[in-house]
Design an enzyme around this catalytic site. Structure first.
Site, PDB file in Angstrom:
ATOM      1  N   ASP A 127     -17.140 -13.781 -29.970  1.00  0.00           N
ATOM      2  CA  ASP A 127     -16.122 -14.614 -30.611  1.00  0.00           C
ATOM      3  C   ASP A 127     -14.829 -14.520 -29.810  1.00  0.00           C
ATOM      4  O   ASP A 127     -14.397 -13.418 -29.430  1.00  0.00           O
ATOM      5  CB  ASP A 127     -15.876 -14.141 -32.050  1.00  0.00           C
ATOM      6  CG  ASP A 127     -14.943 -15.074 -32.800  1.00  0.00           C
ATOM      7  OD1 ASP A 127     -15.424 -16.059 -33.372  1.00  0.00           O
ATOM      8  OD2 ASP A 127     -13.725 -14.802 -32.800  1.00  0.00           O
ATOM      9  N   ILE A 128     -14.203 -15.671 -29.541  1.00  0.00           N
ATOM     10  CA  ILE A 128     -12.944 -15.694 -28.805  1.00  0.00           C
ATOM     11  C   ILE A 128     -11.822 -15.218 -29.728  1.00  0.00           C
ATOM     12  O   ILE A 128     -11.641 -15.751 -30.824  1.00  0.00           O
ATOM     13  CB  ILE A 128     -12.631 -17.105 -28.275  1.00  0.00           C
ATOM     14  CG1 ILE A 128     -13.766 -17.597 -27.380  1.00  0.00           C
ATOM     15  CG2 ILE A 128     -11.307 -17.109 -27.508  1.00  0.00           C
ATOM     16  CD1 ILE A 128     -13.587 -19.034 -26.891  1.00  0.00           C
ATOM     17  N   ASN A 135      -5.596 -23.241 -30.093  1.00  0.00           N
ATOM     18  CA  ASN A 135      -5.614 -24.634 -30.549  1.00  0.00           C
ATOM     19  C   ASN A 135      -4.264 -25.058 -31.118  1.00  0.00           C
ATOM     20  O   ASN A 135      -3.774 -26.165 -30.841  1.00  0.00           O
ATOM     21  CB  ASN A 135      -6.699 -24.835 -31.606  1.00  0.00           C
ATOM     22  CG  ASN A 135      -8.082 -25.024 -31.003  1.00  0.00           C
ATOM     23  OD1 ASN A 135      -8.211 -25.476 -29.869  1.00  0.00           O
ATOM     24  ND2 ASN A 135      -9.105 -24.693 -31.756  1.00  0.00           N
ATOM     25  N   ASP A 144     -10.885 -27.170 -26.082  1.00  0.00           N
ATOM     26  CA  ASP A 144     -12.217 -27.553 -25.592  1.00  0.00           C
ATOM     27  C   ASP A 144     -12.428 -27.090 -24.154  1.00  0.00           C
ATOM     28  O   ASP A 144     -13.517 -26.639 -23.778  1.00  0.00           O
ATOM     29  CB  ASP A 144     -12.391 -29.067 -25.673  1.00  0.00           C
ATOM     30  CG  ASP A 144     -12.533 -29.573 -27.099  1.00  0.00           C
ATOM     31  OD1 ASP A 144     -12.718 -28.739 -28.011  1.00  0.00           O
ATOM     32  OD2 ASP A 144     -12.440 -30.808 -27.304  1.00  0.00           O
ATOM     33  N   GLU A 170     -15.910 -21.268 -32.070  1.00  0.00           N
ATOM     34  CA  GLU A 170     -15.608 -20.489 -30.871  1.00  0.00           C
ATOM     35  C   GLU A 170     -16.525 -19.278 -30.728  1.00  0.00           C
ATOM     36  O   GLU A 170     -16.221 -18.334 -30.003  1.00  0.00           O
ATOM     37  CB  GLU A 170     -14.147 -20.024 -30.895  1.00  0.00           C
ATOM     38  CG  GLU A 170     -13.786 -19.042 -31.969  1.00  0.00           C
ATOM     39  CD  GLU A 170     -13.343 -19.688 -33.273  1.00  0.00           C
ATOM     40  OE1 GLU A 170     -12.625 -19.027 -34.045  1.00  0.00           O
ATOM     41  OE2 GLU A 170     -13.708 -20.858 -33.520  1.00  0.00           O
TER      42      GLU A 170
END
Length: 277
Positions: A127-128, A135, A144, A170
């Protein structure tokens, strides 16, 4: 056998044919072509070829026939391309959740077989960290681009047989068949370090990206994919609770949760209870 019976016999799973034969050779050819496409999608290439040949004969009569083998090759190519596209995430071109679930189920069903009956397989959920902030700060189109770059980095050092899939949003999954827990943790820690060290400045001068990873191991037959994913997901959030930018795994002996690499020196590492459902 008359023409009507032939169409009814040859068309595989076609719409119901009435007692009245199709009005024209073109309509009958269309039925054969549709049947050929369905059979090709199932890999029944010889039967598909027979339907294509019948369709061409109906359309061309006694004239020299086009090469049905060429048409069959076209169907093969189109089917292969369509199947591959259906497995891919449209944004990142990594495998999608559908393929992940199907492939995991197949691997787990064969976990006692060659080549990984002694090592099992591992699943790492990635997971980022703080991706919502990316965002919110730079916009979703920029986000993106980060996701696309992330897949490149995750794919960079996957071992043979391993693959990356977009799990959702993500989150990504690294599937590592034939790798024991120690090997999977090492691969995951290398990926985490590579991403943390990556030069993201070509996307934005101030951008820094890190990931948190949970690594779960499956040894012996497991009935459900959900159990393996659930364990990896729990370890992923343990890595986040422990400060992010870390790889969490559960030791084989004692079942305690540890963090790989430098993160292992952190003072507070949560110890979630393993579910048994």
């Amino acid at each position: 056998m008359d023409g009507r019976a032939t169409v009814r016999t040859l068309v595989h799973d076609a719409p119901t044919v009435t007692d009245t034969p199709p009005a024209s050779p073109r309509n009958r050819a269309a039925l054969h072509t549709a049947a050929a496409e369905r059979l090709a999608a199932e890999g029944a290439w010889e039967q598909a070829y027979g339907h294509l040949h019948a369709a061409l004969r109906l359309l061309h009569g006694d004239e020299p026939l086009p090469d049905a083998h060429d048409e069959l090759d076209r169907l093969r190519r189109e089917h292969a391309e369509a199947r591959e596209q259906s497995r891919r995430d449209s944004l990142t071109a990594s495998y999608n959740r559908r393929y992940l679930d199907e492939r995991l189920a197949a691997l787990l069903a064969d976990i006692d077989g060659t080549p990984f009956r002694t090592t099992g397989l591992c699943l790492a959920l990635v997971d980022i960290d703080h991706f919502k902030l990316v965002n919110d700060t730079h916009g979703h189109l920029f986000g993106d681009r980060v996701l696309q770059r992330m897949v490149t980095e995750l794919d960079a050092a996957l071992p043979e047989g391993g693959f990356c899939a977009r799990y959702g949003g993500e989150e990504f999954a690294l599937v590592l068949p034939g790798r024991d827990l120690a090997q999977a943790v090492e691969i995951s820690e290398q990926a985490r370090d590579r991403i943390a060290r990556h030069d993201w400045s070509d996307l934005h001068p101030d951008l820094r990206v890190t990931v948190s990873i949970g690594v779960a191991h499956a040894a012996g037959r497991i009935a459900e994919v959900e159990r393996l994913i659930g364990e990896a997901d729990m370890l992923l959030y343990t890595a986040k609770e422990a400060g992010r930018n870390a790889v969490a795994y559960r030791t084989a002996r004692g079942g305690r949760v540890r963090l790989a690499g430098p993160a292992g020196a952190r003072r507070s590492i949560p110890q979630p209870v393993r579910t048994t459902g």
